[in-house]
Motif scaffolding. Structure first.
Motif, PDB file in Angstrom:
ATOM      1  N   MET A   1       0.847  -1.195   0.000  1.00  0.00           N
ATOM      2  CA  MET A   1       0.000   0.000   0.000  1.00  0.00           C
ATOM      3  C   MET A   1       0.880   1.242   0.000  1.00  0.00           C
ATOM      4  SD  MET A   1      -3.093   1.068   2.627  1.00  0.00           S
ATOM      5  CE  MET A   1      -1.995   1.360   4.007  1.00  0.00           C
ATOM      6  N   SER A   2       0.581   2.178  -0.896  1.00  0.00           N
ATOM      7  CA  SER A   2       1.330   3.428  -0.990  1.00  0.00           C
ATOM      8  C   SER A   2       0.358   4.599  -0.929  1.00  0.00           C
ATOM      9  CB  SER A   2       2.134   3.492  -2.285  1.00  0.00           C
ATOM     10  OG  SER A   2       3.039   2.404  -2.360  1.00  0.00           O
ATOM     11  N   ARG A   3       0.751   5.660  -0.225  1.00  0.00           N
ATOM     12  CA  ARG A   3      -0.125   6.821  -0.069  1.00  0.00           C
ATOM     13  C   ARG A   3       0.564   8.060  -0.626  1.00  0.00           C
ATOM     14  NH1 ARG A   3      -3.127   8.739   5.567  1.00  0.00           N
ATOM     15  NH2 ARG A   3      -4.957   9.659   4.546  1.00  0.00           N
ATOM     16  N   PHE A   4      -0.194   8.869  -1.371  1.00  0.00           N
ATOM     17  CA  PHE A   4       0.333  10.083  -1.988  1.00  0.00           C
ATOM     18  C   PHE A   4      -0.507  11.275  -1.532  1.00  0.00           C
ATOM     19  CE2 PHE A   4       1.223   6.470  -4.631  1.00  0.00           C
ATOM     20  CZ  PHE A   4       2.527   6.657  -5.091  1.00  0.00           C
ATOM     21  N   ARG A   5       0.160  12.339  -1.114  1.00  0.00           N
ATOM     22  CA  ARG A   5      -0.550  13.547  -0.714  1.00  0.00           C
ATOM     23  C   ARG A   5      -0.532  14.571  -1.849  1.00  0.00           C
ATOM     24  NH1 ARG A   5       2.297  15.804   4.400  1.00  0.00           N
ATOM     25  NH2 ARG A   5       2.136  13.606   4.963  1.00  0.00           N
ATOM     26  N   ILE A   6      -1.181  15.713  -1.647  1.00  0.00           N
ATOM     27  CA  ILE A   6      -1.251  16.769  -2.668  1.00  0.00           C
ATOM     28  C   ILE A   6       0.157  17.187  -3.080  1.00  0.00           C
ATOM     29  CG2 ILE A   6      -1.937  19.159  -3.084  1.00  0.00           C
ATOM     30  CD1 ILE A   6      -4.323  18.747  -1.318  1.00  0.00           C
ATOM     31  N   GLY A   7       0.371  17.269  -4.391  1.00  0.00           N
ATOM     32  CA  GLY A   7       1.683  17.611  -4.929  1.00  0.00           C
ATOM     33  C   GLY A   7       2.404  16.391  -5.473  1.00  0.00           C
ATOM     34  N   ARG A   8       1.993  15.205  -5.017  1.00  0.00           N
ATOM     35  CA  ARG A   8       2.617  13.974  -5.489  1.00  0.00           C
ATOM     36  C   ARG A   8       1.690  13.179  -6.409  1.00  0.00           C
ATOM     37  NH1 ARG A   8       7.213  12.560  -3.270  1.00  0.00           N
ATOM     38  NH2 ARG A   8       6.849  10.332  -3.641  1.00  0.00           N
ATOM     39  N   PHE A   9       0.523  13.768  -6.706  1.00  0.00           N
ATOM     40  CA  PHE A   9      -0.374  13.154  -7.686  1.00  0.00           C
ATOM     41  C   PHE A   9      -1.178  14.245  -8.376  1.00  0.00           C
ATOM     42  CE2 PHE A   9      -3.175  13.605  -4.064  1.00  0.00           C
ATOM     43  CZ  PHE A   9      -4.415  13.884  -4.623  1.00  0.00           C
ATOM     44  N   SER A  10      -1.638  13.947  -9.590  1.00  0.00           N
ATOM     45  CA  SER A  10      -2.453  14.895 -10.359  1.00  0.00           C
ATOM     46  C   SER A  10      -3.267  14.110 -11.377  1.00  0.00           C
ATOM     47  CB  SER A  10      -1.569  15.938 -11.053  1.00  0.00           C
ATOM     48  OG  SER A  10      -0.658  15.295 -11.944  1.00  0.00           O
ATOM     49  N   PHE A  11      -4.240  14.792 -11.998  1.00  0.00           N
ATOM     50  CA  PHE A  11      -5.110  14.151 -12.985  1.00  0.00           C
ATOM     51  C   PHE A  11      -4.715  14.627 -14.383  1.00  0.00           C
ATOM     52  CE2 PHE A  11      -7.449  14.394  -9.007  1.00  0.00           C
ATOM     53  CZ  PHE A  11      -7.897  13.094  -8.874  1.00  0.00           C
ATOM     54  N   SER A  34     -15.267  16.152  -5.081  1.00  0.00           N
ATOM     55  CA  SER A  34     -14.426  17.332  -4.850  1.00  0.00           C
ATOM     56  C   SER A  34     -12.955  16.945  -5.042  1.00  0.00           C
ATOM     57  CB  SER A  34     -14.652  17.886  -3.427  1.00  0.00           C
ATOM     58  OG  SER A  34     -14.300  16.908  -2.459  1.00  0.00           O
ATOM     59  N   GLN A  35     -12.099  17.932  -4.943  1.00  0.00           N
ATOM     60  CA  GLN A  35     -10.669  17.687  -5.120  1.00  0.00           C
ATOM     61  C   GLN A  35     -10.137  16.832  -3.973  1.00  0.00           C
ATOM     62  OE1 GLN A  35      -8.879  18.493  -7.726  1.00  0.00           O
ATOM     63  NE2 GLN A  35      -6.928  17.748  -6.937  1.00  0.00           N
ATOM     64  N   PRO A  36      -9.499  15.704  -4.262  1.00  0.00           N
ATOM     65  CA  PRO A  36      -8.992  14.839  -3.184  1.00  0.00           C
ATOM     66  C   PRO A  36      -7.737  15.410  -2.534  1.00  0.00           C
ATOM     67  CG  PRO A  36      -8.417  13.919  -5.316  1.00  0.00           C
ATOM     68  CD  PRO A  36      -9.292  15.108  -5.595  1.00  0.00           C
ATOM     69  N   SER A  37      -7.568  15.080  -1.258  1.00  0.00           N
ATOM     70  CA  SER A  37      -6.371  15.509  -0.531  1.00  0.00           C
ATOM     71  C   SER A  37      -5.323  14.402  -0.467  1.00  0.00           C
ATOM     72  CB  SER A  37      -6.750  15.937   0.891  1.00  0.00           C
ATOM     73  OG  SER A  37      -7.443  14.888   1.562  1.00  0.00           O
ATOM     74  N   PHE A  38      -5.764  13.162  -0.568  1.00  0.00           N
ATOM     75  CA  PHE A  38      -4.851  12.023  -0.563  1.00  0.00           C
ATOM     76  C   PHE A  38      -5.345  10.973  -1.550  1.00  0.00           C
ATOM     77  CE2 PHE A  38      -4.044  13.757   3.655  1.00  0.00           C
ATOM     78  CZ  PHE A  38      -2.658  13.651   3.778  1.00  0.00           C
ATOM     79  N   SER A  52      -7.764   4.626  -3.876  1.00  0.00           N
ATOM     80  CA  SER A  52      -8.718   5.132  -2.894  1.00  0.00           C
ATOM     81  C   SER A  52      -8.431   6.603  -2.628  1.00  0.00           C
ATOM     82  CB  SER A  52      -8.619   4.325  -1.590  1.00  0.00           C
ATOM     83  OG  SER A  52      -9.463   4.855  -0.595  1.00  0.00           O
ATOM     84  N   PHE A  53      -9.445   7.466  -2.830  1.00  0.00           N
ATOM     85  CA  PHE A  53      -9.267   8.907  -2.682  1.00  0.00           C
ATOM     86  C   PHE A  53      -9.935   9.411  -1.407  1.00  0.00           C
ATOM     87  CE2 PHE A  53      -9.031   8.000  -7.190  1.00  0.00           C
ATOM     88  CZ  PHE A  53      -7.951   8.759  -7.610  1.00  0.00           C
ATOM     89  N   VAL A  54      -9.277  10.358  -0.750  1.00  0.00           N
ATOM     90  CA  VAL A  54      -9.848  11.028   0.419  1.00  0.00           C
ATOM     91  C   VAL A  54     -10.397  12.373  -0.040  1.00  0.00           C
ATOM     92  CG1 VAL A  54      -9.396  12.002   2.699  1.00  0.00           C
ATOM     93  CG2 VAL A  54      -8.265   9.885   2.001  1.00  0.00           C
ATOM     94  N   VAL A  55     -11.724  12.557   0.057  1.00  0.00           N
ATOM     95  CA  VAL A  55     -12.354  13.806  -0.371  1.00  0.00           C
ATOM     96  C   VAL A  55     -13.254  14.328   0.750  1.00  0.00           C
ATOM     97  CG1 VAL A  55     -12.308  13.200  -2.822  1.00  0.00           C
ATOM     98  CG2 VAL A  55     -14.282  12.557  -1.437  1.00  0.00           C
ATOM     99  N   GLU A  56     -13.522  15.608   0.708  1.00  0.00           N
ATOM    100  CA  GLU A  56     -14.400  16.236   1.694  1.00  0.00           C
ATOM    101  C   GLU A  56     -15.756  16.490   1.045  1.00  0.00           C
ATOM    102  OE1 GLU A  56     -14.617  20.228   4.546  1.00  0.00           O
ATOM    103  OE2 GLU A  56     -12.767  19.710   3.475  1.00  0.00           O
ATOM    104  N   VAL A  57     -16.827  16.028   1.718  1.00  0.00           N
ATOM    105  CA  VAL A  57     -18.183  16.212   1.197  1.00  0.00           C
ATOM    106  C   VAL A  57     -19.052  16.865   2.264  1.00  0.00           C
ATOM    107  CG1 VAL A  57     -18.029  14.265  -0.389  1.00  0.00           C
ATOM    108  CG2 VAL A  57     -18.863  13.882   1.924  1.00  0.00           C
TER     109      VAL A  57
END
Length: 244
Positions: A1-11, A34-38, A52-57
């Motif tokens: 499992m690998s996790r990427f935060r903002i700045g280390r991934f884009s669309f 919405s825009q994901p943070s992780f 798996s994306f972390v988003v705020e709703v």
């Protein structure tokens, strides 16, 4: 499992760019609200990869069909609602039978061998459609319940204790009661519903939902009974759901 935060991934062009990996093109199950943070890259035992994306709703307010509903969990039927509706469990006996056959083969093979690893992956791939069907079913049932009712009331079960029963442990583990509760809680928060859990010690299967007569503890094999006070024939699970 690998996790990427903002700045280390884009669309990019329908795909997702991950740092040090490159662009991956997933099969999207839904659009992101919405825009994901992780973003987390997950690999399961069948060598399938998921993002798996972390988003705020924000909570969604919508009209409801019923004021409240009680839910009684069961073995043959996942849930019986106080309005009489039942959520029947999907049947996948054929896949389960194949998986058990391969499990017996796996037990006879030498540990850490290549053939054993191939058999293990075959078993995992057989379990994939079972798990996907179960997850899809739980999501659809929980969404329907939460969207149609303002208040959801269900019982608190000690699943760990119930799993000690050898005759029922497999059936209970396949029901995914805990996952069903988690989905109902999360979706209730999302849609602004009132989710409540009553104590496991409440005698919901011992009291008539129509007149309140207490007929005492009854065996699990008895699925329906006639109330001695009001003369109403009560289904055990439906009566328990109404009491809630």
């Amino acid at each position: 499992m690998s996790r990427f935060r903002i700045g280390r991934f884009s669309f990019k062009n329908g795909g997702v760019y991950l740092a040090k990996i490159g662009i991956v093109n997933p099969v999207w199950s839904r659009s992101l609200p919405s825009q994901p943070s992780f973003v987390t890259v997950i690999k399961n035992c069948a060598n399938r990869y998921f993002l798996s994306f972390v988003v705020e709703v924000q909570p969604i307010q919508s009209e409801v069909k019923n004021h409240s509903i009680g839910i009684d969990l069961g073995m043959k039927t996942l849930a019986v609602m106080s309005n009489g509706e039942k959520a029947e469990i999907p049947i996948y006996k054929k896949l389960d039978r194949k998986a058990r056959k391969l499990q017996r083969k796996l037990a006879r093979q030498l540990k850490h061998s290549q053939r054993r690893n191939v058999t293990r992956i075959k078993i995992a791939k057989l379990h994939n459609p079972i798990a996907d069907t179960r997850q899809d079913f739980l999501n659809k049932v929980s969404t329907k319940i939460v969207k149609q009712n303002q208040g959801i009331i269900r019982e608190d079960l000690k699943v760990s204790g119930m799993l000690k029963n050898r005759k029922l442990s497999k059936t209970i583990s396949q029901q995914e009661w805990r996952e069903f509760r988690t989905l109902c809680e999360a979706k209730s928060e999302k849609f602004g519903r009132d989710f409540q859990v009553i104590s496991r010690w409440e005698p919901t299967s011992q009291v008539c939902a129509d007149c309140g007569f207490n007929w005492g503890k009854i065996d699990l094999s008895i699925r329906s009974l006639l109330c001695m006070s009001c003369g109403t024939e009560q289904d055990r699970d439906e009566n328990g759901a109404k009491i809630r």
